[in-house]
Motif scaffolding. Sequence first.
Motif, short mmCIF file in Angstrom:
data_model
loop_
_atom_site.label_atom_id
_atom_site.label_comp_id
_atom_site.label_asym_id
_atom_site.label_seq_id
_atom_site.Cartn_x
_atom_site.Cartn_y
_atom_site.Cartn_z
N ARG A 171 6.78 -13.55 1.15
CA ARG A 171 7.45 -12.32 0.72
C ARG A 171 6.86 -11.84 -0.62
O ARG A 171 6.65 -10.64 -0.81
N ALA A 172 6.62 -12.78 -1.53
CA ALA A 172 6.03 -12.42 -2.81
C ALA A 172 4.63 -11.84 -2.62
O ALA A 172 4.24 -10.89 -3.32
N VAL A 173 3.87 -12.38 -1.68
CA VAL A 173 2.55 -11.83 -1.37
C VAL A 173 2.68 -10.38 -0.91
O VAL A 173 1.94 -9.49 -1.35
N ALA A 174 3.63 -10.15 -0.01
CA ALA A 174 3.82 -8.79 0.53
C ALA A 174 4.12 -7.79 -0.58
O ALA A 174 3.71 -6.62 -0.50
N LEU A 175 4.81 -8.22 -1.61
CA LEU A 175 5.21 -7.33 -2.71
C LEU A 175 4.16 -7.25 -3.82
O LEU A 175 4.33 -6.46 -4.76
N ASN A 176 3.12 -8.05 -3.71
CA ASN A 176 2.10 -8.07 -4.75
C ASN A 176 1.18 -6.85 -4.60
O ASN A 176 0.62 -6.63 -3.53
N PRO A 177 0.99 -6.06 -5.64
CA PRO A 177 0.15 -4.86 -5.53
C PRO A 177 -1.32 -5.14 -5.23
O PRO A 177 -2.05 -4.23 -4.81
N SER A 178 -1.74 -6.39 -5.40
CA SER A 178 -3.14 -6.74 -5.10
C SER A 178 -3.34 -7.17 -3.66
O SER A 178 -4.46 -7.45 -3.23
N CYS A 179 -2.26 -7.21 -2.88
CA CYS A 179 -2.35 -7.61 -1.48
C CYS A 179 -3.05 -6.51 -0.68
O CYS A 179 -2.75 -5.32 -0.84
N ASP A 180 -3.99 -6.89 0.19
CA ASP A 180 -4.73 -5.87 0.94
C ASP A 180 -3.97 -5.43 2.19
O ASP A 180 -2.98 -6.05 2.61
N ALA A 181 -4.45 -4.35 2.77
CA ALA A 181 -3.75 -3.73 3.90
C ALA A 181 -3.65 -4.64 5.11
O ALA A 181 -2.63 -4.64 5.81
N GLU A 182 -4.69 -5.43 5.37
CA GLU A 182 -4.67 -6.30 6.55
C GLU A 182 -3.62 -7.40 6.39
O GLU A 182 -2.90 -7.73 7.36
N THR A 183 -3.49 -7.95 5.20
CA THR A 183 -2.47 -8.98 4.98
C THR A 183 -1.08 -8.37 5.10
O THR A 183 -0.18 -8.99 5.69
N ILE A 184 -0.89 -7.17 4.57
CA ILE A 184 0.39 -6.49 4.71
C ILE A 184 0.71 -6.27 6.19
O ILE A 184 1.85 -6.47 6.64
N ARG A 185 -0.30 -5.90 6.95
CA ARG A 185 -0.08 -5.67 8.39
C ARG A 185 0.39 -6.95 9.08
O ARG A 185 1.34 -6.93 9.88
N LEU A 186 -0.27 -8.05 8.76
CA LEU A 186 0.12 -9.32 9.36
C LEU A 186 1.54 -9.72 8.95
O LEU A 186 2.33 -10.19 9.78
N LEU A 187 1.86 -9.51 7.70
CA LEU A 187 3.19 -9.89 7.21
C LEU A 187 4.28 -8.99 7.77
O LEU A 187 5.45 -9.39 7.83
N SER A 188 3.91 -7.79 8.19
CA SER A 188 4.91 -6.91 8.80
C SER A 188 5.33 -7.41 10.18
O SER A 188 6.30 -6.92 10.76
N GLU A 189 4.59 -8.42 10.69
CA GLU A 189 4.92 -9.04 11.98
C GLU A 189 5.43 -10.47 11.78
O GLU A 189 5.52 -11.25 12.73
N ASP A 190 5.77 -10.81 10.53
CA ASP A 190 6.20 -12.16 10.19
C ASP A 190 7.47 -12.54 10.93
O ASP A 190 8.32 -11.69 11.24
#
Length: 205
Positions: A171-190
Amino acid sequence: MSETHDGETSFEPLTVTYERLRHSDDSRSLSEFARRTLPDRSDQAAFSRATALLEAVAGNANTPVEDRVYLATAMPFPNVLVKLSTDRDPSVRAAVAGNVHDKNWLVGRLSKDPDPTVRSAALRNPQTSWKMRLEGAQNPDTDAGTLAYLAGLGYDGDDGSPVVLAAMVRRAVALNPSCDAETIRLLSEDRDPGVRAAAEAVSGA
């Protein structure tokens, strides 16, 4: 007994040999000592002496950097790793940070190193505490590649990660402004709803 420059041996107290190696400017001899095969552990006195002297070699800036990296990577001895953890060269500190024989507190200290490569290696070390992983996941200076690694901890639920703590890190990764779009996409399916919600909020989904 200690080895002289000509390969012969002569008696020399441990403290004398330690100081000689610590202050030596003979890079070739220091390199040879760093790569020397250690005595068998069954010879406890010789083994203890050799590992103690490796600390002196590790702490000598005249030991070639590739040999210091070798020691930082290959050695399991706390005294050697602690000495190398303050090395002026970040490649040496990064090698220490990635050494699985590190003590937890040492990895934790290196996870706050000023050099990003050192911090990344520490955060990827299995000895890193979940507290340090969470802090790394929250740090906007953590690089996208390391955040992607942290986002994978416990993602599938079958890597032995504690469920609650791993989800907090993701969750902290998802909220980190340095997280890239692909990681956000994967976490949206967590699998964890809190992680999904954080990723979806960031992505605007």
